[in-house]
Design an enzyme around this catalytic site. Structure first.
Site, PDB file in Angstrom:
ATOM      1  N   TYR A   1       0.843  -1.208   0.000  1.00 13.37           N
ATOM      2  CA  TYR A   1       0.000   0.000   0.000  1.00 13.37           C
ATOM      3  C   TYR A   1       0.875   1.254   0.000  1.00 13.37           C
ATOM      4  CZ  TYR A   1      -3.778   3.231   1.033  1.00 13.37           C
ATOM      5  OH  TYR A   1      -4.675   4.262   0.964  1.00 13.37           O
TER       6      TYR A   1
ATOM      7  N   SER B   1      -6.459   0.890  -4.403  1.00 13.35           N
ATOM      8  CA  SER B   1      -6.575   2.314  -4.128  1.00 13.35           C
ATOM      9  C   SER B   1      -5.196   2.963  -4.310  1.00 13.35           C
ATOM     10  CB  SER B   1      -7.135   2.521  -2.722  1.00 13.35           C
ATOM     11  OG  SER B   1      -7.615   3.820  -2.575  1.00 13.35           O
TER      12      SER B   1
ATOM     13  N   ASP C   1     -17.802   3.844  -7.605  1.00 12.19           N
ATOM     14  CA  ASP C   1     -16.663   4.277  -6.797  1.00 12.19           C
ATOM     15  C   ASP C   1     -16.522   5.789  -6.932  1.00 12.19           C
ATOM     16  OD1 ASP C   1     -14.348   4.738  -5.441  1.00 12.19           O
ATOM     17  OD2 ASP C   1     -13.164   3.206  -6.464  1.00 12.19           O
TER      18      ASP C   1
ATOM     19  N   HIS D   1     -15.814   1.690  -3.761  1.00 12.06           N
ATOM     20  CA  HIS D   1     -14.387   1.627  -3.458  1.00 12.06           C
ATOM     21  C   HIS D   1     -14.017   0.388  -2.649  1.00 12.06           C
ATOM     22  CE1 HIS D   1     -10.513   3.518  -3.623  1.00 12.06           C
ATOM     23  NE2 HIS D   1     -10.357   3.456  -2.320  1.00 12.06           N
TER      24      HIS D   1
END
Length: 844
Positions: free
Chosen positions: A554, A635, A722, A781
């Protein structure tokens, strides 16, 4: 599943799959090889030197759909001409966009049909996912509450019980609110007396929500009231202690939008309002607004004694906020029943100005409320403390903020993640220690360490509940291969109380956690920084470089990737004898604000370097080879894997990018994207632009110069609702990938020096690894996604990766767990003792 604590400012503005200093900038054109005005959409880093291995999946160039390019869309940004030929895909309602989505999904389905183990993975994942899941219990008023999913319910159900041993009853079941399970419970908050609960709901995965209210009878019976508050987004909820109403956040009415969640307009001018029970939303007072700063936001909380309203003013996702307060006891405008007349203080229409005290009026650090005794407040902060500390101040005479006294000083290495005050002199603090959870009890009066609680091994504290009026607290603990357990600590008998097992979560099928092992490696990144990475697999694994391996990362928004159980990853390890690796990259919160800053803004390339170093370490240590390595991120992590595919395509067989931020020059123009400038920089500023363009996934696609001269197998995933990272990011990138690596060779546009890609000529594209997108309908999302969609998506993505890595299915069908024989009372006690946290962390 919503947080147990309700609306305590969990606004979730960042890019977490739930939930922020600027590094040094780069001068435009210095060392970047820019040639001003010569070529639209210049490749800032140049093509990679080597291509990806040929995978087990192949798509012929003629199979890709024909996609129109609008070559006339070229902008001059900071002296450079930037082409944007797929800008028309930014319109989600356009017929051309709809047809593009249909064509891409059709291509993707033909590729997924070749993934033979997809059905086996889906079956195993479904069996592993079908276990009773329980949230951490919490107390509000006289009753206890917890979330529960029996196994495959689309959404978690909220239950209520009079005591921990009492019979539980359903308080709210979101599964009854929609036929397809796409209406989700986002957040809850209870009145101080526990007789009312406000709750927010969302549809189709959108960030947009609405709030409803129910009353709760003495026996736990819920009664829905007539209140419904619309246009709610990124909202706090906080009840005043007179139980008359609550604070919440909304936005001005969206104009001309028929399907909330599909629009791309900027979210600005958030309002903090107060709702009185039994009145229409049109009568709600605007308590606070920031018209001079339309992108700022304000959340509210009410102190434990009910006297003060705290206002948290934030700008973007940086780990800093202003903190103001209102002494409600001093407000003179009252109704006949003695409650505050908030309409008299309405920001726009009130006859009196609300007396707001600006305790901290700059974005120098973050401050979050822990407790107060009258005017003596306790806050958790990162002021002059990148690993956080707890401070105390008398707000009646605060003095300069850097003079506020330490209650719990910053630890020399560990990161303070939370501090919760309980009844009496109890303060429970949670630390992150080399990305492993740690839990301590301290004195609320002095901050002195009372004791540290033992935790059972390598894992994380995934849930915590406790209130200022309680002398008990609950926490949950989980690891990579165990769904975990919930523990209760009762301090009413003294501080020596040990955690006792409250509930252990177990799978319905045979599963032996002891058959797996977890190692934590520390990998030297490009600049020498030691980056931690967890690696989990079955014991006895041969390190021969041939194991199917999934590397997840991430690296952003101050979010820490802690150890945690995932049924899909367990299915991957079990079904393919796979390896799961989780990298703790800079940009995250694993080591505090300095770690976050080292991977943000002008330092963002460090994140990609860290991830690539972790991939190289997995190959070097013999876990896998590039031909058996898949990278995955969602993301901000979608940006991560897409950028790494551009920079080092030779390292991976497959790339899974979910709901990623791909157009780094326009992300700030849509919905809440402007809030991410605190992490990425602002593309409208020349200095930030110079740092962003070299890694922006959309603007750096180029066929590798050597080796196979192709990209890995790429699958991008997004949802049509999203409105956090709008789907245009995925649509534009997949169109660009297909054009730059495949279709332009078929049309002859690859010829000529201005479009040279490794010497390839028209009609000679080497790209056979698929470049596809999976676009989900009525999905957002990630938060609130129904179980059926979770299972379908995981089966598609993991099946795709497995086929690309040429992984074989090795797992036998899962067997239902045999029922244990009845245990004698003494055996039950022994089993409970064995399940409690061990005296020392186990080595895994």
């Amino acid at each position: 599943m919503p947080l147990s604590r309700g609306g305590k400012l969990g606004l979730g503005l960042g890019l977490g799959l739930g939930l922020p200093a600027v590094g040094l900038g780069l001068g435009l054109g210095l060392g970047l090889g820019l040639r001003r005005g010569r070529r639209a959409n210049p490749i800032m880093r140049g093509a990679a030197s080597l291509g990806a291995p040929q995978t087990g999946l192949s798509v012929e160039p003629s199979q890709y759909p024909e996609v129109r390019r609008d070559e006339g869309v070229v902008e001059k940004l900071h002296g450079l001409r930037i082409a944007d030929p797929y800008r028309y895909l930014e319109d989600p309602d356009a017929e051309e966009t709809r047809k593009f989505v249909e064509a891409q999904n059709a291509l993707t389905n033909t590729v997924l049909d070749k993934c033979e183990t997809r059905a086996q993975f889906k079956e195993l994942f479904t069996q592993l996912y079908d276990y009773p899941k329980f949230g951490t219990p919490f107390r509000r008023g006289p009753r206890y509450y917890y979330y529960h999913n029996s196994g495959l319910q689309q959404q978690y159900v909220l239950y209520s019980q009079a005591s921990l041993s009492g019979e539980a009853s359903v308080l709210l079941d979101p599964n009854t609110l929609s036929a397809d399970g796409t209406v989700a419970l986002k957040d809850i908050e209870f009145s101080d007396d526990g007789k009312y609960m406000s709750y927010s709901l969302s549809s189709g995965g959108s960030d947009w929500a609405w709030i409803e209210v129910m009353s709760i009878g003495a026996d736990g019976t819920p009664t829905k009231l007539g209140n419904k508050l619309d246009f709610v987004k990124f909202s706090s909820m906080a009840w005043t202690h007179d139980n008359k109403g609550f604070f919440y956040n909304r936005y001005p009415d969206p104009k001309g939008v028929t399907d909330l969640g599909t629009e791309t307009d900027k979210s600005t001018n958030q309002l903090l309002c107060y709702h009185v029970l039994g009145t229409p939303q049109s009568e709600d007072a605007v308590v606070y607004a920031l018209p001079a700063h339309p992108t700022w936001m304000t959340g509210a909380s009410v102190t434990d004694d009910g006297r003060y309203v705290l206002l948290y003013v934030s700008e973007g996702c940086q780990p800093a906020n202003r903190i103001y307060y209102i002494d409600m006891q001093a407000l003179s405008e009252r109704k006949a029943d003695g409650s505050v007349d908030w309409n008299a203080y309405d920001f726009y229409k009130g006859r009196k100005k609300l007396p707001v005290v600006k305790l901290v009026d700059s974005f120098t650090a973050s401050f979050s409320y822990v407790a107060n005794e009258g005017t003596r407040f306790t806050f958790k902060t990162n002021l002059n403390a990148p690993r956080y500390r707890v401070v105390r101040v008398d707000v009646a005479k605060p003095g300069p903020v850097d003079t506020w006294a330490d209650l719990v000083p910053q630890h020399e290495r560990d990161v303070l993640k939370s501090a919760v005050a309980l009844k009496g002199d109890h303060l429970v603090v949670r630390y992150l220690r080399d990305v492993r959870g740690a839990l301590q009890l301290r004195s609320l009066a002095t901050g002195a360490l009372v004791r540290e609680f033992s935790l059972p091994g390598v894992g994380s504290v995934t849930g915590f509940s406790g209130e200022r009026k309680d002398d008990e607290f609950f926490f949950s603990f989980t690891s990579f291969v165990e769904p975990g357990a919930t523990y209760r600590v009762d301090l009413s008998g003294g501080v020596g109380a040990e955690p006792t097992l409250f509930r252990r979560t177990e799978l319905k099928v045979d599963h032996n956690p002891a058959a797996y092992e977890t190692r934590q490696l520390f990998v030297a990144s490009k600049d020498g920084t030691q980056v931690p990475m967890f690696v989990t697999h079955k014991k006895g694994l041969k390190l021969d470089g041939r194991n199917p391996t999934l590397l997840y990362g991430y690296g952003g928004f101050n979010i820490s990737l802690e150890p945690g159980f995932s049924a899909s990853r367990l299915a991957f390890m079990r079904g393919y004898n796979g390896v799961y690796a989780q990298a703790n990259l800079r940009g995250g919160g694993e080591y505090g604000i300095e770690w976050r800053d080292a991977g943000s803004c002008a330092n963002k390339q460090n994140v990609f370097d860290d991830f690539q170093a972790c991939a190289e370490a997995l190959v070097r240590e013999g876990y896998c080879s590039p031909a058996t390595l898949t990278i995955q991120g969602g993301s901000n992590g979608g940006l991560l894997v897409a950028a790494c595919a551009n920079q080092r395509p030779d390292l991976y067989a497959a790339v899974i990018g979910q709901v990623g931020v791909m157009d780094m020059l326009r992300f700030h123009k849509f919905t809440i994207g402007h809030a991410w400038c605190t992490d990425y920089g602002d593309p409208d500023k020349a200095q930030d632009f110079a740092a962003i363009l070299p890694y922006s996934p959309l603007h750096n696609v180029a066929a590798p110069e050597g080796g196979s001269r192709q990209y890995p197998a790429v699958i991008l995933a997004t949802g049509d609702h999203d409105d956090r990272v709008v789907p245009l990011h995925t649509l534009k990138l997949v169109a660009t990938l297909q054009h730059e690596l495949v279709t332009k060779y078929l049309t002859g546009s690859a010829a000529g020096p201005a479009a040279d890609n490794g010497g390839a000529s028209a009609g000679a594209t080497p790209q056979r690894n698929p470049l596809v997108a999976r676009i989900e309908v009525r999905a957002g999302h990630g938060a609130g996604k129904p179980t059926a969609k979770i299972i379908e998506e995981a089966a598609d993505l993991y099946g795709f990766a497995a086929k690309a890595m040429k992984a074989s299915w090795v797992d036998a069908p899962a067997k239902p767990k045999a029922a244990p024989p009845p245990a004698a009372p003494a055996e039950e006690a022994a089993a409970a003792a064995a399940a409690a946290p061990a005296a020392e962390a186990s080595s895994t």
